[in-house]
Enzyme design. Structure first.
Site, short mmCIF file in Angstrom:
data_model
loop_
_atom_site.label_atom_id
_atom_site.label_comp_id
_atom_site.label_asym_id
_atom_site.label_seq_id
_atom_site.Cartn_x
_atom_site.Cartn_y
_atom_site.Cartn_z
N ASN A 96 0.78 -1.24 0.00
CA ASN A 96 0.00 0.00 0.00
C ASN A 96 0.82 1.30 0.00
O ASN A 96 0.32 2.32 -0.42
CB ASN A 96 -1.03 -0.02 1.14
CG ASN A 96 -0.40 -0.14 2.50
OD1 ASN A 96 0.72 -0.62 2.63
ND2 ASN A 96 -1.11 0.29 3.51
N GLU A 120 4.98 -4.34 11.91
CA GLU A 120 4.01 -3.23 11.75
C GLU A 120 2.80 -3.84 11.05
O GLU A 120 2.85 -4.11 9.85
CB GLU A 120 4.62 -2.11 10.90
CG GLU A 120 5.78 -1.39 11.56
CD GLU A 120 5.37 -0.47 12.69
OE1 GLU A 120 4.16 -0.23 12.86
OE2 GLU A 120 6.26 0.00 13.42
N CYS A 152 -2.92 1.24 6.83
CA CYS A 152 -3.00 0.48 8.10
C CYS A 152 -3.76 1.26 9.16
O CYS A 152 -4.38 0.66 10.04
CB CYS A 152 -1.61 0.11 8.58
SG CYS A 152 -0.50 1.52 8.55
#
Ligand code: NAP
Length: 475
Positions: free
Chosen positions: A153, A249, A283
């Site tokens: 992304n 992450e 995210c």
């Protein structure tokens, strides 16, 4: 026209026996091909990073900083070209692609600055009665080869978040970018080479996560794995890595709280960007909006009206707000989740359907916490609005998630703001902003299933070093 890229290993541009197509995520056409790495190339990349480490670890900080500064200059120079690649390989709307390139340049700039500040501390050894006449200090040393695995992304800036601090600390890197979006990282390799990074310090291997990624994770010469991606893959990585440092992450279903005393116009405008930038594939995308019942109708109207005004379509159009999802299967998946929620009683305020590779910006109301669109990560342009009555209740609702990346709170009541800071189980609390706020030098990372460790240049650098304690006996 399709452009063929080579991959970058041991300071050489190389091809392999096999290539992989990279698609324009809006048109579905192939716009680039890249070499597919096999086991031998991955092994070579790790070996070259290991060899390069022996001299790179000794490069003076001012020289590492100068390479990073030059990288900033070259990224800025190629801004439009890289943004066009990001818009094609991710399907990210043009303005957000430009923003990603600009942020990536800043990420490298922070690393250029921090490279000069990496230092240890003296320790007051005589604080112990057994420590008299001794002088002690610690230094920070690089680890060696860093294995970096990144998601689709943010194909440049999330790579930058691993590569820039690794260079700043004198580590070397083997990067495996997401298979859907490898081109940005190959352009970064061109830039790093031109910036004067020695051969072998940065290597890129493109290939399936389960093969190439896995080979990096388990390799004994990779001293740290820095991973950004889904919780499912993060969970596998942490189990397989063995005794090495691991930073994860991962994802979330981020929430923002809107109190009745907030500036609803401003809050709604920020919530729209936060829920729909990059088609919700961030995210910290805003997925759950908890609105105080006193201002529920007013906020919902302002918000839904703004969502209806979003321009959906070709990400290369300069006025595009929402482009396609990464994959047609993702459109199907989110449509199934939305339909399932509607069956269970949710109401579609706007959107609620896909068109080709694009899913229309969707707002749901009358949802319940157990619906997939609430309790799982949607990673799509779908957001839900939920009413609450008391601040204690809404803190519990936000914390009810198994994730904990960031949360936002709109209120002008300092006591509520501080209560949120105290009680929200997340890695970052954004007061009078949404969960989605980030600039690249902040400590960034999640609690619970959202991850392990923190990025943000200085914090990533600390995690990419070991402390070595030095004691001098003057007795
Ligand atoms: P993903 O499917 O987990 O993939 C991430 C990377 O891991 C890709 O390079 C992938 O390779 C690789 N991979 C897959 N299986 C692997 C394995 N068994 N061993 C080693 N590597 C493996 O995630 P994604 O779909 O690209 O990205 C979306 C997710 O990333 C979301 O959950 C999002 O929240 C999270 N994310 C988190 C942050 C953060 O900072 N917290 C930022 C951005 C995204 P392939 O591409 O070849 O499968």
């Amino acid at each position: 026209m399709t452009k063929s890229y080579q991959t970058y290993v041991d300071g050489q541009w190389t091809s392999t026996g096999q290539t992989m197509d990279v698609f324009n995520k809006f048109s579905g056409e192939v716009f680039a091909t890249v070499p597919l790495a096999d086991g031998a190339l991955t092994e070579k990349a790790i070996a070259s990073a290991k060899k390069a480490y022996q001299s790179f670890r000794k490069m003076p900080a001012h020289q590492r900083s100068a390479i990073l500064d030059k990288t900033v200059e070259l990224i800025n120079k190629r801004e439009a070209e890289i943004a066009a690649v990001i818009s094609q390989e991710v399907g990210k709307a043009w303005k957000f692609s430009v923003n990603e390139v600009q942020r990536s340049a800043e990420t490298f700039k922070f690393a250029a600055d921090e490279a000069k500040r990496l230092h240890g501390e003296t320790i007051p050894v005589d604080a112990s009665r057994f420590g008299e006449n001794r002088f002690g200090y610690f230094i920070r040393e690089p680890l060696g080869v860093i294995g970096a695995i990144t998601p689709f992304n943010f194909p440049l800036n999330l790579v930058a978040h691993k590569v820039a601090p690794a260079i700043a600390t004198g580590n070397t890197i083997v990067l495996k970018p997401a298979s859907a979006t490898p081109v940005s990282s190959l352009i970064l390799a061109e830039i790093l080479e031109e910036a004067g990074l020695p051969p072998g310090v940065f290597n890129v291997v493109v290939g399936p996560g389960r093969e190439v990624g896995d080979a990096i994770v388990v390799h004994p010469d990779c001293k740290k794995i820095t991973f950004t991606g889904s919780p499912a893959v993060g969970n596998q990585i942490v189990r397989k890595a063995g005794i090495k440092k691991v930073t994860l992450e991962l994802g979330s279903n981020s929430a923002t709280i809107i109190e009745a005393d907030a500036d609803l116009e401003k809050a709604a405008a920020r919530c729209v960007v936060s829920a729909f930038a990059n088609s919700g594939q961030v995210c910290i995308s805003l997925q759950r909006i908890y609105v105080n019942r006193q201002c529920l109708d007013q906020f919902t109207k302002i918000f839904v009206d703004k969502v209806k005004g979003l321009k959906v379509g070709n990400p290369l159009d300069e006025d595009c707000d929402v482009g396609p999802l990464i994959d047609a299967k993702e459109v199907e998946r989110i449509d199934t989740w939305v339909k399932e929620a509607v069956k269970l009683g949710a109401v579609v305020a706007t959107g609620g359907h896909g068109e080709g590779r694009v899913y229309q910006p969707t707002v749901l109301t009358q949802v319940t916490e157990d619906m997939k669109i609430m309790c799982m990560e949607t990673f799509a342009p779908v957001v839900s609005i939920v009413a609450y009555d008391s601040f204690e209740e809404v803190i519990d609702l936000v914390n009810g998630s198994e994730f904990g990346l960031q949360a936002g709170v709109y209120t002008n009541d300092i006591n509520k703001a501080l209560q949120a800071v105290d009680d929200l189980d997340v890695g970052g609390v954004m007061i009078n902003d949404t969960a989605t706020y980030r600039v690249d030098h902040l400590p960034y990372g999640g609690n619970k299933l959202s991850g392990l460790g923190r990025e943000g240049i200085r914090f990533a650098m600390e995690d990419m070093t070991n402390i070595k304690m030095v004691m001098i006996n003057r007795n």
